[in-house]
Motif scaffolding. Structure first.
Motif, PDB file in Angstrom:
ATOM      1  N   VAL A  49      31.954  12.053 -16.300  1.00 33.61           N
ATOM      2  CA  VAL A  49      30.701  12.750 -16.940  1.00 33.61           C
ATOM      3  C   VAL A  49      29.950  11.708 -17.919  1.00 33.61           C
ATOM      4  CG1 VAL A  49      31.562  15.097 -16.405  1.00 33.61           C
ATOM      5  CG2 VAL A  49      32.271  13.921 -18.426  1.00 33.61           C
ATOM      6  N   PHE A  50      30.711  10.876 -18.549  1.00 41.04           N
ATOM      7  CA  PHE A  50      30.079  10.025 -19.311  1.00 41.04           C
ATOM      8  C   PHE A  50      30.067   8.469 -18.878  1.00 41.04           C
ATOM      9  CE2 PHE A  50      29.793   8.075 -23.579  1.00 41.04           C
ATOM     10  CZ  PHE A  50      28.521   8.617 -24.178  1.00 41.04           C
ATOM     11  N   GLU A  71      26.273  12.669 -27.564  1.00 46.42           N
ATOM     12  CA  GLU A  71      26.335  13.099 -26.213  1.00 46.42           C
ATOM     13  C   GLU A  71      28.083  12.802 -25.947  1.00 46.42           C
ATOM     14  OE1 GLU A  71      24.944  11.872 -21.787  1.00 46.42           O
ATOM     15  OE2 GLU A  71      24.266  10.738 -23.437  1.00 46.42           O
ATOM     16  N   ALA A  72      28.690  11.812 -26.443  1.00 51.09           N
ATOM     17  CA  ALA A  72      30.069  11.803 -25.937  1.00 51.09           C
ATOM     18  C   ALA A  72      30.811  12.842 -26.835  1.00 51.09           C
ATOM     19  CB  ALA A  72      30.581  10.271 -26.550  1.00 51.09           C
ATOM     20  N   ILE A  73      30.523  13.101 -28.040  1.00 50.62           N
ATOM     21  CA  ILE A  73      31.353  14.243 -28.718  1.00 50.62           C
ATOM     22  C   ILE A  73      30.987  15.497 -28.342  1.00 50.62           C
ATOM     23  CG2 ILE A  73      31.489  15.222 -30.875  1.00 50.62           C
ATOM     24  CD1 ILE A  73      30.485  12.681 -32.385  1.00 50.62           C
ATOM     25  N   GLY A  74      29.842  15.748 -27.815  1.00 48.29           N
ATOM     26  CA  GLY A  74      29.547  17.100 -27.031  1.00 48.29           C
ATOM     27  C   GLY A  74      30.172  17.267 -25.708  1.00 48.29           C
ATOM     28  N   ILE A  75      30.274  16.237 -25.131  1.00 48.10           N
ATOM     29  CA  ILE A  75      31.211  16.372 -23.762  1.00 48.10           C
ATOM     30  C   ILE A  75      32.501  16.653 -24.202  1.00 48.10           C
ATOM     31  CG2 ILE A  75      31.748  15.181 -21.737  1.00 48.10           C
ATOM     32  CD1 ILE A  75      28.932  13.661 -21.826  1.00 48.10           C
ATOM     33  N   LEU A  76      32.876  15.607 -25.008  1.00 46.59           N
ATOM     34  CA  LEU A  76      34.431  15.979 -25.446  1.00 46.59           C
ATOM     35  C   LEU A  76      34.695  17.444 -25.925  1.00 46.59           C
ATOM     36  CD1 LEU A  76      37.317  14.598 -26.107  1.00 46.59           C
ATOM     37  CD2 LEU A  76      36.488  14.117 -28.237  1.00 46.59           C
ATOM     38  N   LEU A  77      33.817  18.035 -26.739  1.00 44.04           N
ATOM     39  CA  LEU A  77      34.192  19.111 -27.283  1.00 44.04           C
ATOM     40  C   LEU A  77      33.969  20.267 -26.044  1.00 44.04           C
ATOM     41  CD1 LEU A  77      32.242  19.261 -30.673  1.00 44.04           C
ATOM     42  CD2 LEU A  77      34.739  19.917 -30.095  1.00 44.04           C
ATOM     43  N   VAL A 107      33.758  27.200 -27.282  1.00 45.87           N
ATOM     44  CA  VAL A 107      32.954  27.204 -28.296  1.00 45.87           C
ATOM     45  C   VAL A 107      31.668  26.086 -28.290  1.00 45.87           C
ATOM     46  CG1 VAL A 107      34.718  28.015 -30.242  1.00 45.87           C
ATOM     47  CG2 VAL A 107      34.251  25.704 -29.658  1.00 45.87           C
ATOM     48  N   MET A 108      31.915  25.495 -27.298  1.00 46.85           N
ATOM     49  CA  MET A 108      30.893  24.532 -27.002  1.00 46.85           C
ATOM     50  C   MET A 108      29.869  24.472 -25.973  1.00 46.85           C
ATOM     51  SD  MET A 108      29.356  21.632 -28.199  1.00 46.85           S
ATOM     52  CE  MET A 108      28.333  20.654 -27.733  1.00 46.85           C
ATOM     53  N   ILE A 118      23.150  18.208 -31.499  1.00 45.86           N
ATOM     54  CA  ILE A 118      24.003  17.882 -32.731  1.00 45.86           C
ATOM     55  C   ILE A 118      24.368  19.255 -33.440  1.00 45.86           C
ATOM     56  CG2 ILE A 118      23.450  16.910 -35.008  1.00 45.86           C
ATOM     57  CD1 ILE A 118      23.888  14.851 -33.075  1.00 45.86           C
ATOM     58  N   ASP A 119      23.231  20.257 -33.282  1.00 44.73           N
ATOM     59  CA  ASP A 119      23.573  21.670 -33.976  1.00 44.73           C
ATOM     60  C   ASP A 119      24.865  22.438 -33.253  1.00 44.73           C
ATOM     61  OD1 ASP A 119      21.518  21.335 -35.879  1.00 44.73           O
ATOM     62  OD2 ASP A 119      20.076  22.352 -34.781  1.00 44.73           O
ATOM     63  N   CYS A 120      24.750  22.313 -31.974  1.00 44.13           N
ATOM     64  CA  CYS A 120      25.837  22.738 -31.190  1.00 44.13           C
ATOM     65  C   CYS A 120      27.180  22.295 -31.382  1.00 44.13           C
ATOM     66  CB  CYS A 120      25.630  22.706 -29.710  1.00 44.13           C
ATOM     67  SG  CYS A 120      24.362  23.839 -29.214  1.00 44.13           S
ATOM     68  N   ILE A 121      27.218  21.030 -31.608  1.00 44.43           N
ATOM     69  CA  ILE A 121      28.348  20.243 -32.068  1.00 44.43           C
ATOM     70  C   ILE A 121      28.988  20.679 -33.490  1.00 44.43           C
ATOM     71  CG2 ILE A 121      28.994  17.746 -32.824  1.00 44.43           C
ATOM     72  CD1 ILE A 121      27.484  16.726 -30.342  1.00 44.43           C
ATOM     73  N   ILE A 122      28.104  20.450 -34.393  1.00 42.19           N
ATOM     74  CA  ILE A 122      28.465  21.034 -35.787  1.00 42.19           C
ATOM     75  C   ILE A 122      29.138  22.404 -35.884  1.00 42.19           C
ATOM     76  CG2 ILE A 122      27.411  21.328 -38.198  1.00 42.19           C
ATOM     77  CD1 ILE A 122      25.479  19.145 -37.553  1.00 42.19           C
ATOM     78  N   SER A 123      28.351  23.229 -34.931  1.00 43.87           N
ATOM     79  CA  SER A 123      28.535  24.740 -34.757  1.00 43.87           C
ATOM     80  C   SER A 123      30.065  24.720 -34.197  1.00 43.87           C
ATOM     81  CB  SER A 123      27.846  25.353 -34.159  1.00 43.87           C
ATOM     82  OG  SER A 123      28.381  26.702 -33.929  1.00 43.87           O
TER      83      SER A 123
END
Length: 144
Positions: free
Chosen positions: A6-7, A22-28, A35-36, A46-51
Motif C-alpha cells: 500500500v505504500f 502518509e506512511a504514518i497514517g497507513i501504519l496507524l 482509531v485511524m 495530519i489531524d487524523c494521525i494526531i487524534s
C-alpha cells in the motif's frame, strides 16, 4: 509491519520520509484500525494521525509541527511507543517469535485447564513437572 503493498516509497529515515504523514497514517490504519481513518488530504491526514496517536499511545508526542518538520527524534520515539502500546501484531508464521508465542500460549491453555479443577492434585503435580521440564524454553520464550 509490511506496508509495501500500500505504500510504494521506501522509508529510509524517520525525518523527511515521514513528513507528509502518509506512511504514518497507513501504519496507524494497520496497527490501530479502530482509531485511524486515513485521509488523502494532507492537512486532514495530519489531524487524523494526531487524534489517533493520542488514543493509542500513553504520551502525546506527535504534533503537526513534529510531523511537518520531520523531527526524526520525536517521530522515532512515537513509533517506538506505538509498537510498545500496540504489541498485538502477528508474528511471521515460521519465525522464532511465533514458536515462542505458541509455546507460551500452550502452557497457558494447559495450566488453565489443569487449575480449573483444583482438587485434581495428580493433574496439578503433572502440570508442575511439565513446567519444570520446559523451564528453560519457557523462560527463553518469556524474554523474547
Amino acid at each position: 509491519v509490511q506496508l509495501v503493498s500500500v505504500f510504494h516509497r521506501p522509508v529510509e529515515n524517520f525525518g523527511s520520509d515521514l513528513q507528509d504523514g502518509e506512511a504514518i497514517g497507513i501504519l496507524l490504519s494497520v496497527v490501530a484500525p479502530e482509531v485511524m481513518e486515513f485521509s488523502e488530504d494532507p492537512e486532514e491526514r495530519i489531524d487524523c494521525i494526531i487524534s489517533a496517536a493520542v488514543r493509542c499511545t500513553d504520551f502525546e508526542l506527535l504534533t503537526a509541527q513534529v510531523i511537518l518538520e520531520g523531527q526524526s527524534d520525536m517521530l522515532a520515539a512515537f513509533l517506538a511507543q506505538l509498537f510498545l502500546s500496540r504489541s498485538n501484531l502477528a508474528a511471521k508464521p515460521n519465525s522464532l517469535l511465533a514458536m515462542h508465542l505458541g509455546l507460551l500460549e500452550q502452557i497457558c491453555i494447559d495450566a488453565f485447564q489443569t487449575f480449573s479443577n483444583p482438587n485434581d492434585h495428580q493433574q496439578i503435580i503433572k502440570m508442575c513437572m511439565q513446567l519444570d521440564s520446559q523451564w528453560a524454553e519457557f523462560t527463553l520464550a518469556a524474554q523474547t
